[in-house]
Design an enzyme around this catalytic site. Sequence first.
Site, PDB file in Angstrom:
ATOM      1  N   CYS A 187       0.823  -1.220   0.000  1.00  0.00           N
ATOM      2  CA  CYS A 187       0.000   0.000   0.000  1.00  0.00           C
ATOM      3  C   CYS A 187       0.854   1.267   0.000  1.00  0.00           C
ATOM      4  O   CYS A 187       0.336   2.367  -0.128  1.00  0.00           O
ATOM      5  CB  CYS A 187      -0.935   0.003   1.199  1.00  0.00           C
ATOM      6  SG  CYS A 187      -1.916  -1.497   1.299  1.00  0.00           S
ATOM      7  N   HIS A 206      -9.346   3.754  -1.438  1.00  0.00           N
ATOM      8  CA  HIS A 206      -7.978   3.256  -1.292  1.00  0.00           C
ATOM      9  C   HIS A 206      -7.584   2.371  -2.471  1.00  0.00           C
ATOM     10  O   HIS A 206      -7.448   1.156  -2.330  1.00  0.00           O
ATOM     11  CB  HIS A 206      -7.866   2.502   0.041  1.00  0.00           C
ATOM     12  CG  HIS A 206      -6.501   1.987   0.375  1.00  0.00           C
ATOM     13  ND1 HIS A 206      -5.328   2.578  -0.077  1.00  0.00           N
ATOM     14  CD2 HIS A 206      -6.106   0.922   1.131  1.00  0.00           C
ATOM     15  CE1 HIS A 206      -4.288   1.892   0.384  1.00  0.00           C
ATOM     16  NE2 HIS A 206      -4.736   0.883   1.113  1.00  0.00           N
TER      17      HIS A 206
END
Lengths: 386, 71
Positions: free
Chosen positions: A85, A334
């Site tokens: 991420c 996200h």
Amino acid sequence: MRPVAVIGIGKTPFGAFHDRDLRSLAVEAGEKCLKNGHTAPTQVDAFFLGNFAGPSFAGQNHLAPYVSTALGIQGVPATRVEAACASSGSAFFHAYTGVASGVYDSVLVVGVEKMTCQPTPRVTEILAGAGDCAGEIKAGSTFASLFAMIARRHMYQFGTTREHLAAVAVKNHANGALNPDAQMRKVITMEQAMAGKPIADPLNLYDCSLISDGAAAVLLAPAERAGEFTGKPVRVLGIAQASDFVALDQKPDITTFPALRRASGKAYRMAGVGPADIQLAELHDCFTIAEIIAIEDLGFAPRGEGGPFTLAGHTARTGDKPINTSGGLKSKGHPVGATGVAQICDLVLQMRCEAGERQVPRHSLGLAQNLGGSGATCVVTILGTV
Amino acid sequence: MSEATGTVYTETVIHSATEAFAADVPYQTAIVSLDSGGRVTGRISGERVSIDDRVTRVEIRAGVPFFRKIA
């Protein structure tokens, strides 16, 4: 090393876009960014792409030149960076070092992820690839469950409560509702946030960030030349990346992220500022507990006090330390590989006074924190207009 | 000191899993601090456990340790 500035930003909205593929999202963000930075594709010296799992989500490898050539950027180094991420935070860090060292004068960084082309259980499986597949993942862990175990331990050691976690979600949704590019523009109540569908105890649906498609881009140049491209340059005052164990069960203490502490310590020293000086921040709230721990590891609140600090309103848009005025990963969305660069874009919007309804009054010193996996990579960036 | 016994360091009950584990939900995983040193992530069989509970390893299935609470 010479000073570096962000001279252009560009983003797609975040959401579930069934008619868009990875490349079209990346190209949209890249083109908007080049236009914003008054730069032609032929002026770009190097291209970095932050992307976590394009090969798994979309079956496409060799993604950096796949995107750069579609942007009209020809012949220059084009490199994909993968750090879960934190992929595009890391891409941004490496782009920064290229400009600061004098190797490049103009670097475009794009972060992108196309996730909604796969069903949720498959997305969960692809995301789990950022953990230790020979240990914790083989035992049945998901990323939500890893952060759930972190939350359990934090609750045990410091008395953090379900209400503290919910306060992060409520605050970030309130901000995201004002962001036209956010995926879930929906205000939620404490009652809703406390009673979401269970995912991995003690985390429920409202503690988890979204599955998203989207891309974001920034353009970097030497600060001394920034005025040629923009009237509103934003300087990179401090930046650092650090690493740690991938497997949660190898960490001596899971209630803190040592890579975050290391990266923020270096970034603060480089910028010559401390936690009290930071006026706004975009933090990596992949799960609500992650924002609470980041608040502590960055020194905004003492250890164990991240939850009460949030519940007391300090991190609200109207508080003294506004965090995630964009809505954060929770509400803005996200798209994993886009998140690090999107955080930079959102800070720059605030620092240029272009954040619309969610504009905060103090915006000359901002911090972005991008976390990979359960803390194995962390990038901290401090931006300033002073 | 046995590597088959230890203390629960943290735990969670998983309700939403990957395809490979979908048939098992809800199931509990835990990080166990082993008496012999080090920590391992395993599954919990039988009764639910909490932090500080004592557990013993009852089997290793496909390389994954399964623990049970010591009464």
